[in-house]
Design a protein around this motif. Structure first.
Motif, PDB file in Angstrom:
ATOM      1  N   LEU A  68       0.627   3.803  -6.661  1.00 17.79           N
ATOM      2  CA  LEU A  68       1.806   3.770  -7.526  1.00 17.79           C
ATOM      3  C   LEU A  68       2.618   5.079  -8.174  1.00 17.79           C
ATOM      4  O   LEU A  68       3.718   5.150  -7.782  1.00 17.79           O
ATOM      5  CB  LEU A  68       1.360   2.876  -8.676  1.00 17.79           C
TER       6      LEU A  68
ATOM      7  N   ASN B  49       4.360   6.569  -5.421  1.00 17.94           N
ATOM      8  CA  ASN B  49       5.843   5.778  -5.119  1.00 17.94           C
ATOM      9  C   ASN B  49       6.696   6.195  -6.109  1.00 17.94           C
ATOM     10  O   ASN B  49       8.029   6.569  -5.804  1.00 17.94           O
ATOM     11  CB  ASN B  49       5.468   4.171  -5.430  1.00 17.94           C
TER      12      ASN B  49
ATOM     13  N   ASP C 273      10.022  -0.885 -14.199  1.00 19.59           N
ATOM     14  CA  ASP C 273       8.606  -0.564 -13.816  1.00 19.59           C
ATOM     15  C   ASP C 273       7.541  -1.075 -14.888  1.00 19.59           C
ATOM     16  O   ASP C 273       6.992  -0.198 -15.352  1.00 19.59           O
ATOM     17  CB  ASP C 273       8.583   0.845 -13.271  1.00 19.59           C
TER      18      ASP C 273
ATOM     19  N   HIS D  51       5.215  -4.435  -6.849  1.00 20.30           N
ATOM     20  CA  HIS D  51       5.962  -3.048  -5.815  1.00 20.30           C
ATOM     21  C   HIS D  51       5.191  -3.514  -4.546  1.00 20.30           C
ATOM     22  O   HIS D  51       3.964  -3.547  -4.195  1.00 20.30           O
ATOM     23  CB  HIS D  51       5.212  -1.702  -6.150  1.00 20.30           C
TER      24      HIS D  51
ATOM     25  N   LEU E 262       4.224  -1.865  -1.266  1.00 22.82           N
ATOM     26  CA  LEU E 262       4.300  -0.434  -0.643  1.00 22.82           C
ATOM     27  C   LEU E 262       3.612  -0.442   0.722  1.00 22.82           C
ATOM     28  O   LEU E 262       2.841  -1.334   1.199  1.00 22.82           O
ATOM     29  CB  LEU E 262       3.539   0.337  -1.626  1.00 22.82           C
TER      30      LEU E 262
ATOM     31  N   GLY F  10       8.596   1.716   0.560  1.00 19.23           N
ATOM     32  CA  GLY F  10       8.260   0.776  -0.625  1.00 19.23           C
ATOM     33  C   GLY F  10       9.561  -0.045  -1.113  1.00 19.23           C
ATOM     34  O   GLY F  10      10.664   0.244  -0.712  1.00 19.23           O
TER      35      GLY F  10
ATOM     36  N   ARG G 182      10.694  -2.701  -5.038  1.00 17.71           N
ATOM     37  CA  ARG G 182      10.431  -3.158  -6.032  1.00 17.71           C
ATOM     38  C   ARG G 182      10.928  -4.499  -6.172  1.00 17.71           C
ATOM     39  O   ARG G 182      12.069  -4.859  -5.637  1.00 17.71           O
ATOM     40  CB  ARG G 182      10.746  -2.443  -7.199  1.00 17.71           C
TER      41      ARG G 182
END
Length: 215
Positions: free
Chosen positions: A18, A21, A50, A56, A58, A68, A70
């Motif tokens: 993460l 990311n 977030d 997420h 990815l 990626g 969201r």
């Protein structure tokens, strides 16, 4: 390639993914695309969305992050209705509890040089539709340039604008929604050649704790 569906609380191993990311998003959206409002001194693109409500999606290859996006439920605080509400003139197609906002879509720059459509973007499109079906969503909203709408139409998705395009940071930008259906999944798999499921099917659930899946 592996698709990871990440929602908190996140283990230490998944926290590292993460973090990659966030840093890759800053590199792409701030340093390359010039979204200066997102610039942070720590080189991480992290905003109010977030949070624990966010999922997420990815994508890794050889354990390296290559893409990626969201997803945020529309019945929770989201980017569309908070930051881009001015682009929304029409009603959503259903109750917000049945929809999700799709944001921060990216493919690592070196993976898309000289290619109009990459295997990474194809995988992310397929994974997004699989995820939406698994969660029981009936539509997905997004805000993007008109080229993203063209890309969605090209893979056989039914996309409906939520208002007229407007200039955002000098670019024609539109808010729209995508119909979620098995037919839409079949179309995007056919268009991209991604025949196999990328994430495991599961009963619809939107609780706060979902583990990372890897196929």
């Amino acid at each position: 390639m592996q698709v990871h569906i990440v929602r908190g609380p996140v283990s230490d191993r998944h926290a590292a993914l993460l973090e990659d990311n966030y840093r890759l998003r800053h590199r792409i959206f701030v340093e390359q695309q010039g979204w200066q409002a997102l610039r942070r001194s720590d080189g991480r693109d992290v905003d109010a969305f977030d949070n624990a409500d966010a999922t997420h999606i990815l994508l890794t290859k050889s354990d390296q992050l290559v893409g990626g996006s969201r997803v945020t439920p529309l019945d929770r605080p989201n980017l569309l209705q908070t930051v881009f509400s001015g682009l929304v003139q029409d009603d959503l197609p259903a109750d917000p509890s049945l929809g999700a906002d799709w944001t921060r879509f990216y493919v690592r720059p070196d993976r898309r040089e000289g290619r109009r459509r990459t295997p990474e973007s194809a995988a992310l499109f397929c994974a997004m539709m699989e995820y939406a079906l698994n969660e029981g969503f009936t539509f997905i909203t997004f805000v993007s340039s008109l080229s993203m709408v063209e890309h969605g139409n090209a893979v056989g998705w039914r996309i409906t604008p939520l208002g007229e395009p407007a200039l955002v940071d000098g670019k024609a930008t539109v808010a729209a929604w995508i119909e979620v259906s098995e037919h839409a999944l079949d179309n995007v798999r056919r268009a991209t050649g991604m025949r196999r499921a990328l994430i495991p099917a599961s009963p619809p659930t939107r609780g706060p704790s979902i583990p990372l899946y890897a196929h």
